[in-house]
Structure formats: C-alpha cells, structure tokens
Design an enzyme around this catalytic site. Structure first.
Site, PDB file in Angstrom:
ATOM      1  N   HIS A  96       0.827  -1.210   0.000  1.00  0.00           N
ATOM      2  CA  HIS A  96       0.000   0.000   0.000  1.00  0.00           C
ATOM      3  C   HIS A  96       0.866   1.266   0.000  1.00  0.00           C
ATOM      4  CE1 HIS A  96      -3.346  -2.634   1.155  1.00  0.00           C
ATOM      5  NE2 HIS A  96      -2.733  -2.973   2.255  1.00  0.00           N
TER       6      HIS A  96
HETATM    7  O1  RIB Z   1      -5.195   0.178   4.524  1.00  0.00           O
HETATM    8  C1  RIB Z   1      -3.797   0.168   4.414  1.00  0.00           C
HETATM    9  C2  RIB Z   1      -3.186   1.298   5.185  1.00  0.00           C
HETATM   10  O2  RIB Z   1      -3.473   1.143   6.568  1.00  0.00           O
HETATM   11  C3  RIB Z   1      -1.645   1.329   5.089  1.00  0.00           C
HETATM   12  O3  RIB Z   1      -1.188   2.646   5.221  1.00  0.00           O
HETATM   13  C4  RIB Z   1      -1.213   0.520   6.284  1.00  0.00           C
HETATM   14  O4  RIB Z   1       0.080   0.901   6.763  1.00  0.00           O
HETATM   15  C5  RIB Z   1      -2.250   0.929   7.294  1.00  0.00           C
HETATM   16  O5  RIB Z   1      -1.813   2.146   7.870  1.00  0.00           O
END
Ligand code: RIB
Ligand code: CA
Length: 322
Positions: A251
């Site tokens: 992500h």
């Molecule tokens: O949904 C994914 C996000 O939430 C990413 O930034 C992960 O690190 C959590 O913070």
C-alpha cells in the site's frame, strides 16, 4: 529548517504510522534519495497501525537501519480528531514491525511537535515546493491545515494512501483502515481544495509482494533487502488469508513510487467524499466515477499500476541501502 532542493527533485515529507508497509515506503524513499530521485525533508509520525509511542520509535529505528540518523523525525497525534484510536496490530504485530528484533533508536526524536513543524515548514517554504506524502490516518495534516490554513501555500501536492471504491475494503466491509481511523480528518483533506493524488486499495491490491519478488529482495547483498523481505513475509500472511492475494499489497510504497516515477500509475479525476457518521457506512467512500453528480473532481483516484516496473524500482532503491 530542513534543506530544500531547488531542482526538479521532489522535496517530500512523509507522514506515517510504521507499520511494516510504512517501513517499506520509508526505506524505498531513502533508497530513491540515494538515486537522486527525491529529497526527504522529514518523517512526521501519527498513531494508526500501532500507538504513537511505537510509530515514532519505529520511524527512528527504520532511519537507523538505513544509517540515516540525520533524518528529522517528529511525533504527532496520539489519537484521531474525534474517535478513539483503533490499531492494526493483527497485521503489523504488537510493536508495529512484526517480530523484527528492535533496538533503542539512535536517531533522535525532534523536540518540536509535528503540528508546529508542519505549520512552520509549510508557511515558510517556497510556494508549492513540498510534496506531503500521507501513509497513515490524516490526523496530523488535518490539524495543521485547520490550525493555520496558510500551510496550503507551501504544498505542491498531497500524495495519500487511503480509501477504497472498486476494491473490497479491509477494516470493515465498507471502509479502508487509514480513512476509517480518522474520517473527520479525511473529510477536512478532501474539502481542502489542495491537489490530491489518492492511492486506494483499488490500486494497492495490484502491487502485491509475491514470492518471486520477495526472493529478489532476499538475494540483495545488503542487510535491508533480506530485512524487508522477512518483514513483508510476516505482513503478507494477513492479506493472503483475508483476500486470497498472491502476497501482501504494498500500500504505502505505491505513493513513493508515484512521487519518483509518476508514469508507473494511472488515475482518473473524480469527485470523492467520505461518510463521517458513526455506523455501518462509517469511513465509506462515495466516488462519482461516472460524473452523476454536479460536483467538480477533487482527487486523482489511482486504479492501475505497472506492477513489474514498480517492483523493479522498489528493489533497485532498496539495493542502494546498507
Ligand atoms: O489500509 C492500508 C493502510 O493502513 C496502510 O497505510 C497501512 O500501513 C495501514 O496504515
Ligand atoms: Ca501506513
């Protein structure tokens, strides 16, 4: 005041809740800095994946791992603007960095608060000179903008990981984690009229750390390749089980890859809003994909990535680290 680069190289501040994929994003940025593709001004930390006591310490440990104890690290909000904090230690482990052996960090924590640092830096910066990269809940940035809207003048663009529309959600059936933790802060940002490049699960689930990609990292002749491969191995278990993916979605590193090489990604300009009321749809995004509403687009919504090229850049950047 941190040194700005005056060339075309992006000057970036990463607001983060490390977190294993945040760790990958920070190491990615530090490797890209060695490649001359960005200039990291500071890390500001926020409560999210784990409480702030851990996220600020983890950010400093990650700088140590890259031999970069010069990177200014700030502590920010301990909890969201209204809600109580929810965390994701089921994904990132109790410390936020899986089962990695952790040391007492050498990289110091700055005495100045994150909000004060953001206000000072963004109001004093050259116009549109700083890229704010937000990879955790948006609490810090929303509070800084609310406290002093003059901050906007220094921001070139906001590059944010959060939200979901065309993709299954990950914290409730209708919401993505970062935006669900602080929907009020998210709404403040969506209504800020700043240039927003948004990396939702729609695109991050197409950037998964598969076994062959993990092996490439593990075979790097340095410490951080195998280290990040081990961290991502433990992180991947959740998403493989939950969504049947080939590996954990990277992500947060997607935002860093975009900043260094925008043509790796494809976006559509849309109007997006978020449900802030408590209840079934809390944190859910409304995205006007087919212009049904008479609303001006407020975000670039990313939904495609050239995954192999992205991982090639990621691995190349990690190879530049100790
Ligand atoms: O949904 C994914 C996000 O939430 C990413 O930034 C992960 O690190 C959590 O913070
Ligand atoms: Ca994060």
């Amino acid at each position: 005041m941190t040194q700005l680069s005056h060339s075309e190289i992006p000057n970036i501040i990463i607001d983060t809740d490390p977190g294993i994929d945040d760790c990958a994003a920070i190491l990615f940025a530090l490797g890209l800095e060695k490649m001359g593709l960005l200039n990291l001004l500071a890390l500001t930390t926020v409560a999210g994946n784990v409480p702030l006591d851990y996220t600020q310490k983890n950010a400093r440990i990650i700088c140590d791992w890259a031999d970069r104890s010069d990177v200014p690290v700030y502590a920010g909000a301990k909890q969201p603007i209204i809600k109580s904090l929810i965390t994701a230690d089921d994904v990132h482990g109790n410390t936020g960095l899986g089962d990695a052996p952790l040391h007492e960090p050498k990289t110091p924590l700055q005495a100045q608060s994150t909000i004060s640092f953001l206000i000072q830096t963004l109001t004093e910066a050259e116009k549109n000179s700083i890229t704010l990269c937000a990879i955790g809940p948006l609490t810090n940035i929303a509070l800084a903008l609310k406290a002093n809207p003059e901050c906007k003048q220094g921001i070139k663009e906001l590059v944010i990981m959060g939200g979901s529309y065309l993709n299954i959600c990950n914290i409730t059936p209708n919401a993505e984690f970062n935006f669900f933790v602080d929907p009020i802060a998210t709404k403040i940002i969506l209504e800020s009229e700043l240039p927003i490049r948004l990396f939702p699960l729609d695109v991050t689930h197409k950037a998964c750390i598969t076994t062959p990609r993990m092996d490439q990292l593990r075979q790097l002749a340095n410490k951080n390749g195998p280290r990040i491969a081990n961290l991502l191995q433990s992180y991947s278990r959740y998403d493989i089980q939950e969504f049947g993916l080939e590996g954990g979605p990277l992500h947060d590193p997607c935002t860093i890859g975009y900043i260094a090489q925008p043509d790796l990604f494809t976006a559509k300009a849309v109007f997006a809003d978020i449900e802030t009321n408590h209840g079934l749809m809390e944190g859910a995004m409304q995205v006007d994909w087919n212009q049904k509403l008479d609303k001006k687009p407020n975000v670039d919504w990313f939904y495609e990535v050239k995954a192999d090229a992205f991982f090639e850049l990621f691995t190349q950047a990690i190879s530049k680290l100790p």
